[in-house]
Design an enzyme around this catalytic site. Sequence first.
Site, PDB file in Angstrom:
ATOM      1  N   HIS A 160     123.689  27.330   4.551  1.00  0.00           N
ATOM      2  CA  HIS A 160     122.501  26.472   3.993  1.00  0.00           C
ATOM      3  C   HIS A 160     121.504  27.472   3.217  1.00  0.00           C
ATOM      4  O   HIS A 160     120.317  26.684   2.574  1.00  0.00           O
ATOM      5  CB  HIS A 160     121.552  26.782   5.814  1.00  0.00           C
ATOM      6  CG  HIS A 160     120.930  24.975   6.183  1.00  0.00           C
ATOM      7  ND1 HIS A 160     121.191  24.432   5.177  1.00  0.00           N
ATOM      8  CD2 HIS A 160     120.870  23.884   7.190  1.00  0.00           C
ATOM      9  CE1 HIS A 160     120.322  22.797   5.621  1.00  0.00           C
ATOM     10  NE2 HIS A 160     120.225  23.218   6.642  1.00  0.00           N
ATOM     11  N   ASP A 387     139.762  11.325   3.239  1.00  0.00           N
ATOM     12  CA  ASP A 387     141.080  11.612   3.820  1.00  0.00           C
ATOM     13  C   ASP A 387     141.335  11.732   2.517  1.00  0.00           C
ATOM     14  O   ASP A 387     141.461  11.778   1.071  1.00  0.00           O
ATOM     15  CB  ASP A 387     141.099  10.070   3.868  1.00  0.00           C
ATOM     16  CG  ASP A 387     142.838   9.607   3.265  1.00  0.00           C
ATOM     17  OD1 ASP A 387     143.197  10.002   3.685  1.00  0.00           O
ATOM     18  OD2 ASP A 387     143.432   8.293   3.408  1.00  0.00           O
TER      19      ASP A 387
END
Length: 456
Positions: A160, A387
């Site tokens: 982060h 995908d």
Amino acid sequence: MEVEIISKECIKPSSPTPPNLRTHKLSLLDQIDAAAHFPLIIFYPMNQSTSHAAVDNFFQRSQLLKQSLSEVLTRFYVFAGTIKDNLSIDCNDKGVYYLEARVNCRLVDCLSQPNLPSFEKFIPRDYTWKETGAGDDHVAMIKVTSFTCGGMAIGILVSHMIADGTSLNIFLKGWAAMARKACDEAVYPNFDAPSIFPQNVACLREEASFMSFCRPFLKLGKFTTRRIVFDASAITSLKAKATSKSVQNPTRVEVVSALLWKCIMAASNQKSGIQSQGPTFITLSVNLRGRAAPPLPESSIGNLYWRAGALCTPEEMELAYMVSKLREAITNVSPGFVKGLQGDGGFHKLCEHVKAMAGACSSATNSCGMDYIGFTSWCNFGVYDIDFGWGKPVWVSCIGLNEDLDLRFPSTIALMDTRSVGGIEAWLYLDKEVMAILAQDKEILALGSWDPSPIN
């Protein structure tokens, strides 16, 4: 469920990072965030169009993932670096730590009755550069696990310190496009945030940082994670209840956040057993990219968000009112607000905003104290469109949120899209007693489903 590690390696960029890019400075907005890694797990079913055995299928998929990862890291070179200090990333091409693993069960068995604590095994949480002999903490780690049926789980951890949820999503889309060789969908990340929001060394010791604001709300305790799924029809019903003159078009994130805010306040009140519960302050992460003037590129990498804050007392626990409070807080994150955080004066403005939030909380707190709920939204990220060449995910999970913090937020909630359009899956990380009371809340039971199977 036992997960067996098959291999460990570091996937390096296919081309070396130029010398002039070897040090990436953190931006001001990166500096005020927690030095933690946040997780995501993407589950893919067996590719029904192939006749290969499950083992061969996994090997082919993993080889494609590693090759395309190496190629895309030439663009996302910061993700292949190590954390140098609190101010910079060493873009040294050490690579992404990449694990291959297998589990002796089928994907359908794993997801039919999800055991959320066991999903920690799908993310590379316990593996650091120290185990590979490289010394420094890495920016990104990936663990790819195969199921006996040929399905797979891709677990990702990203620091982060350099990335928010949007940044991770940008990286995943770029990686997937590279795997599919979809040149028309190629992603080129933008690393200009540090020049727009210059870092400030004083921020490291400034007590007005956002983490300092949160400190009074951090505590050790017994926490648990559960999920609530709201389908599109339930959210339509919520929107109808939450519509008012001040907010005539509430969003699904606003109405779900307000409902959970309201119900958690009631559960906390019931747990405390007192008649006069204190107020509850919530924050909701707001993406700054589209709110700047001119807008920042959507491909901008970094912690380019702000926590919009709103306060509510038990006397104000009415859904439409709470939605209006949320909308007001979000609207305040305006182009002018973003402009104020830019340039050399950004640090001063940031401190002013954090102190204003702390002041609002202090003036509203009575003898009963005050609770805090931190919301973040991954909705509309398109995570179900990622995908790699064998179809879309069957489920995307963020299990493990905040697990590497020793001090924990009393309440943390992540909102994600469901696979079916228009729904929201809320991941709740709450005090166990509050969670038990919340699970019996009639309003939530009428609208949402607790811990349903994601494949039904």
